[in-house]
Write an enzyme that holds these catalytic residues in place. Structure first.
Site, PDB file in Angstrom:
ATOM      1  CE  LYS A  80      -4.050  -2.023   2.266  1.00 26.90           C
ATOM      2  NZ  LYS A  80      -5.041  -1.893   3.364  1.00 26.90           N
ATOM      3  CG  ASP A 117      -8.514   0.093   3.400  1.00 22.44           C
ATOM      4  OD1 ASP A 117      -9.313  -0.792   3.030  1.00 22.44           O
ATOM      5  OD2 ASP A 117      -7.281  -0.035   3.360  1.00 22.44           O
TER       6      ASP A 117
END
Length: 293
Positions: A80, A117
């Site tokens: 990420k 997210d």
């Protein structure tokens, strides 16, 4: 129907999740369920690939995006952060938490990164009626804790207690809070039971890390518990989630987050901005987790 339209409908479109380890990922189950629900299968395909930090540049460099119909990628740990330097553009939300979990390939060749997210956390909480709180607590200080703080910047009117291990992590959470506009108050991990007083608790810790809190809650039952968002989904329920639910508190789990962030990715990849596949993804995810037990 023009020939070009028929060709577009028959053209295979691809997406996948990358990470290491990746065999456990539920992303293929969720996205494929979305394709089935909207009649996009088998033209739309979703796979998983074992890729680590070292292998990511080579994987991206070898993708024949146009020729193979690549729409986008989902990223999990440990990719990420490292992917950011490999992209042409990154959203402000992703930069704020220094984490990209979604890469979209555009017809002009650009690669853009985003983070689903954070809005996924917000959407999951809103689905359960948690739209505004006066106090919150975060357990842990990893990447998911960063996303939790970014979500709380939109939901919490008061301070956020961050229960962490060590002064370095405390400083990191305080600095992130300042960047996000959240009043973060770091607390020592051994005082984590004080989180029970918050209207919303987000647990971002590994399996077993909060078992002592479950024991404390069971030993001294409390009235008026707020909401607990435990980001784990396997095994489920965690000891803390089970104890919390037993005492009447609202409980959300990792599957809630996984589904809502996947829905946002699904919309980005397919271009179907209003696609409602929450139910299909959740049903598929629950079935997959049940089969794994």
């Amino acid at each position: 129907m023009p020939v070009t339209d028929r060709q577009d409908q028959l053209r295979v479109r691809r997406a996948a999740v990358l990470g290491s380890p990746i065999a456990h990922s539920l992303s293929p189950v969720l996205h494929r369920a979305g394709y089935e629900a909207l009649g996009l299968a088998p033209q739309w395909q979703y796979d998983r690939f074992e890729v680590d930090e070292v292998g990511l540049p080579d994987f991206l460099g070898k993708l024949d995006v146009a020729g193979e119909g690549w729409a986008g990628l989902s990223l999990t740990m440990p990719l990420k952060r490292v992917v950011i330097r490999l992209l042409d553009e990154v959203s402000a939300g992703a930069l704020a938490v220094d984490a990209v979990n979604t890469v979209v390939f555009h017809p002009d060749g650009r690669r853009t990164g985003d983070n689903t997210d954070v809005p996924g956390l917000v959407a999951a909480l809103r689905e359960r009626g948690v739209t505004r709180v006066r106090s919150a607590a975060v357990l842990g200080a990893g990447a998911t804790a960063s996303s939790a703080l970014a979500a709380l910047a939109q939901l919490c009117d008061g301070p956020v207690l961050a229960f962490v291990r060590g002064p370095e992590r405390a400083a990191q959470m305080r600095a992130l809070g300042e960047r996000l506009g959240v009043d973060v108050v770091p607390q020592e991990w051994d005082r984590a039971a004080e989180a029970f007083d918050a209207e919303l608790v987000v647990s971002t810790t590994p399996v077993g890390a909060t078992d002592f809190l479950a024991d404390a809650l069971s030993a001294a039952p409390r009235e008026g518990l707020g909401a607990l968002f435990d980001v784990l989904y396997h095994p489920w329920p965690t000891s803390l989630a089970a104890a919390w639910q037993q005492q009447g508190g609202v409980v959300l789990g990792g599957l809630d987050l996984l589904v809502h962030q996947a829905v946002l990715q699904f919309r980005m990849f397919t271009g179907l901005a209003d696609a409602d596949v929450v139910g299909a993804m959740r049903t598929a995810g629950e079935a997959a987790l049940a089969a794994a037990h």
